[in-house]
Design an enzyme around this catalytic site. Structure first.
Site, mmCIF file in Angstrom:
data_model
loop_
_atom_site.group_PDB
_atom_site.id
_atom_site.type_symbol
_atom_site.label_atom_id
_atom_site.label_comp_id
_atom_site.label_asym_id
_atom_site.label_seq_id
_atom_site.Cartn_x
_atom_site.Cartn_y
_atom_site.Cartn_z
ATOM 1 C CG ASP A 172 59.013 34.812 34.531
ATOM 2 O OD1 ASP A 172 59.922 34.905 33.691
ATOM 3 O OD2 ASP A 172 57.992 34.131 34.350
ATOM 4 C CG HIS A 238 59.164 34.045 30.213
ATOM 5 N ND1 HIS A 238 58.728 33.781 31.488
ATOM 6 C CD2 HIS A 238 58.466 33.225 29.401
ATOM 7 C CE1 HIS A 238 57.815 32.831 31.446
ATOM 8 N NE2 HIS A 238 57.636 32.471 30.197
ATOM 9 C CB SER A 411 55.082 30.727 30.062
ATOM 10 O OG SER A 411 56.158 30.033 30.598
#
Length: 731
Positions: A172, A238, A411
């Site tokens: 990520d 994120h 996600s």
């Protein structure tokens, strides 16, 4: 490297966060608030539960009278030698009653009492109310905000496995510093090879922290045909959010609970500015996490046991990515990926369409496919993906300090399943990726097959409750079941919402607040509020530790605070807001020791450990404490000549303090003590510079003298008479 020009040889992958919903699409509103329940307990298995209890649960026959129930209990108490049981108090329940003994005794003795009770014609069943170890319901699991825990069956699953001994690899944006995830990381590497995307000044290196995915306009890509490029963007954090979902720290009394609280994290940063990353970087990140060699990168501290990837693009599976997945799976490392957020068949989305991955779709709180989630036979299993609360950073661009927040997307669904795989691998370290995927698919529950952690771990289905638990309260109960116990009655409507009683708490629900629990002394205070529970409204948070040995729970119209020496007290309105401004229980006032009360003059007051708050419509709520408060009380408080306070006490700049009232002031210093100044004498004192002038502070109050009054100060006196007014004499 120069700005990416939209015609790369390598596919650019983007994060699978859900875009804004179209007007016609509506998901249920996420439960309001967030926080943790009270206390701070280290993670522990059920075997650590104390083998004593002071309660038993008895279901009497419907026709048994109160006298027959008490007789049955008394006879059983005599038969078992547990004499105190005869005076057991009913603390909850209707048909099924929770009886509390005078003191805790070994579970075996209570079991004997229960067995004796079941022989009575007045009793249908009886059993000890065992003290459980929470079945790994951690102290930072907020069932309202973390609805996904119940949807996955995690509270029961944590009693069997926590992911201990496993490592979850996360491909990520890297990891921002955060107390709920940073301690779990054993290492990482930055695989972002593009300077335009790196945001940290250099390409691949050992700095895997997330510098933020912010970007200037045109930084990440420019269309050569039109000259248009990416818009300026802030940072999503994120990777930090995904890592928290999978394995956030648990048992620290704050934040959230990760799916695999016993697992550790291995971080591979492969996306950067604009939340974009190259397929090649992602592929190398996968190989590295699986323990494979990657040119220029040192070997990881140890290989990951499962890899979570929340990236995607509409494309067939690129060979470079397929090769990396094949290598990871060949090394025995499952690769869990997001199905994609395009609302399409997942076969069109990479890496969900890569061979050998576990593709995860997103469901909402109704256990229905989220409006944005890709779907179809390519999706192997589904998991929660809307309004998922997890770890974030507060920075708009660069890191600015840890925070929490909700994101939606496949996600968020993928790391839920990656964490679940870690639980399975703790239970069966030899299981292959194919076997793990098969177990997830075979045990998924519902018409939309949502992953079921307890079933995947082979746990027996939970016992059916005696009363129905449905809707929002039912979903909440699934995650809070170990702490709440069984329902004691059916859901009951109340103005604005509903509530349902359970063995160890009451669940309240309203459309605005979602479902929350009240229990113990806080629940009693809520019920006993002046004006009834409606005066405080519905709870907006769970009960949570306050950091100083007590607990606090917020409601729509106030809060309840509790500590061992003061009990549970309600704070609301202007007094509650003023107390919060002082620093809550850690501030100058400490905990409240009484309820807010009217003072007979149209105002109100509330007493605290180290002072009180006094309120009127004209002056607001002001703090009174210490020597100033004591002298004010001697003068009659707000009923006396000074009236209400207009300010709190404030430093006077000369080593003392001063507090203003409607009709004067009180000045204090260590040398002079606290004394009032008011009326004409106060006005003359002020014209002479007040406590900073030639007279200094008062050393007495006003005293009668020669037809008037006199007041002594450090530097002299002021005398007042009706005819002459004020006269000053300096000493």
């Amino acid at each position: 490297m120069r700005t990416h020009r939209l015609l790369p040889l390598l596919t650019c992958l983007s994060l699978l966060l859900a875009p804004a919903a179209p007007a016609a699409a509506t998901d249920p509103a996420p439960p309001a608030g967030s926080t943790s329940s009270a206390g701070s307990a280290a993670p522990r298995p059920a075997s650590a539960a104390p083998q004593v209890t002071d309660r038993l649960v008895v279901r009497f026959t419907p026709e048994a009278s109160a006298a027959e129930r008490r007789r049955a209990l008394g006879e059983a108490a005599v038969a078992t030698g547990l004499a105190g049981a005869a005076s057991a108090a009913v603390v909850a329940g209707d048909a099924a009653q929770v009886l509390e003994l005078p003191e805790a005794v070994p579970v075996g003795e209570v079991a004997e009492l229960a067995a004796e009770l079941t022989g009575s014609p007045a009793v249908e069943s009886a059993a000890p109310d065992r003290l459980l170890a929470g079945q790994w319901r951690p102290d930072d699991l907020d069932p309202g905000a973390q609805w996904a825990a119940g949807a996955l069956g995690l509270p029961r699953a944590w009693d069997a496995a926590t992911g201990a001994g496993t490592v979850i690899g996360v491909v990520d944006s890297g990891l921002a510093a955060h107390s709920d995830v940073s301690p779990k990381a054993i290492g990482g590497y930055d695989f972002v090879s593009s300077l335009s995307l790196a945001n940290d000044g250099d390409p691949r290196d050992g700095r895997w922290a997330d510098p933020g995915s912010h970007a200037a306009a045109g930084q990440c890509w420019v269309d050569p045909a039109t000259g248009a490029g990416n818009a300026a963007a802030g940072s999503s954090w994120h990777g930090t959010h995904v890592a928290g979902v999978a394995a956030a720290v648990t048992g620290n009394g704050r934040g959230i609970a990760g799916v695999a609280p016993g697992a550790r994290l291995l971080v591979a940063r492969a996306i950067g500015a604009c939340d974009l990353g190259y397929t090649s970087d992602v592929a190398d990140a996968i190989r590295w996490l699986a323990g494979g060699p990657v040119a220029g990168a040192p070997a990881p501290p140890r290989a990951a046991d499962v890899i979570s990837i929340s990236l995607g693009a509409l494309s067939t599976c690129d060979p470079v990515l397929q090769s990396a997945v094949d290598e990871a799976v060949g090394r025995g490392v499952p690769v869990v990926v997001a199905a994609g957020n395009d609302g399409l068949d997942a076969s069109a989305s990479m890496p969900a369409n890569c061979r050998g991955v576990i593709a995860v779709g997103a469901v909402d709180q109704r256990h229905e496919p989220a409006w944005f989630s890709n779907h179809g036979p390519t999706v192997d299993v589904w998991a929660p993906g809307t309004a998922i609360r997890s770890t974030l950073d507060a920075g708009r661009t660069a890191p600015a300090g840890e925070s929490y927040g909700e994101l939606s997307g496949t996600s968020q669904a993928a790391p839920h399943v990656a964490g679940l795989v870690a639980l399975l691998e703790q239970q069966d370290p030899a299981a292959t990726p194919a076997q793990l995927e098969a177990r997830l698919r075979a045990t998924a529950a519902g018409s939309v097959p949502v992953a079921d952690a307890a079933a995947a771990l082979g746990l027996a289905p939970a016992a059916e409750p005696d009363f129905p638990v449905a809707g929002a309260i039912g979903r909440y109960w699934l995650s809070a079941r170990p702490a709440l116990g069984q329902p004691l009655g059916e859901e009951a409507p109340v103005p604005g919402g509903a509530r349902q009683e359970f063995e160890r708490g009451t669940v309240h629900w309203s459309p605005a607040t979602g479902a929350r629990t009240t229990r113990g002394a806080v629940r009693a205070a809520h019920r006993g509020a002046a004006g009834g529970p409606a005066a405080l409204g519905f709870p907006t948070t769970e009960e949570r530790a306050d950091g100083t040995g007590g607990v606090v729970q917020s409601f729509q119209h106030g809060r309840v605070v509790w500590s061992p020496p003061t009990g549970a007290r309600i704070l609301r309105g202007a007094i509650g807001a003023a107390w919060a401004r002082t620093g809550h229980q850690a501030g100058v006032l400490g905990y409240p020791v009484g309820a807010e009360r009217p003072n007979g003059l149209g105002g109100a007051y509330q007493v605290f450990q180290r002072g009180k708050l006094l309120w009127s419509p004209a002056t607001g709520a002001q703090v009174l404490r210490g020597a100033v408060a004591a002298r004010y009380a001697e003068l009659g408080d707000e009923h006396g000549a000074l009236g209400y306070p207009r300010t709190g006490e404030r430093p006077d700049g000369a080593g003392g303090v001063a507090q203003r009232f409607e009709h004067g002031r009180i000045l204090w210093s260590a040398a002079t003590g606290a004394h009032p100044v008011q009326g004409a004498i106060a006005a003359r004192h002020a014209r002479l510079g007040g406590e900073h002038g030639v007279l200094g502070r008062p050393v007495t109050g006003e005293q009668r003298a020669a037809g008037g009054t006199v007041q002594a100060f450090e530097g002299g006196t002021i005398t007042w008479t009706p005819g002459a007014g004020t006269r000053v004499r300096l000493s």
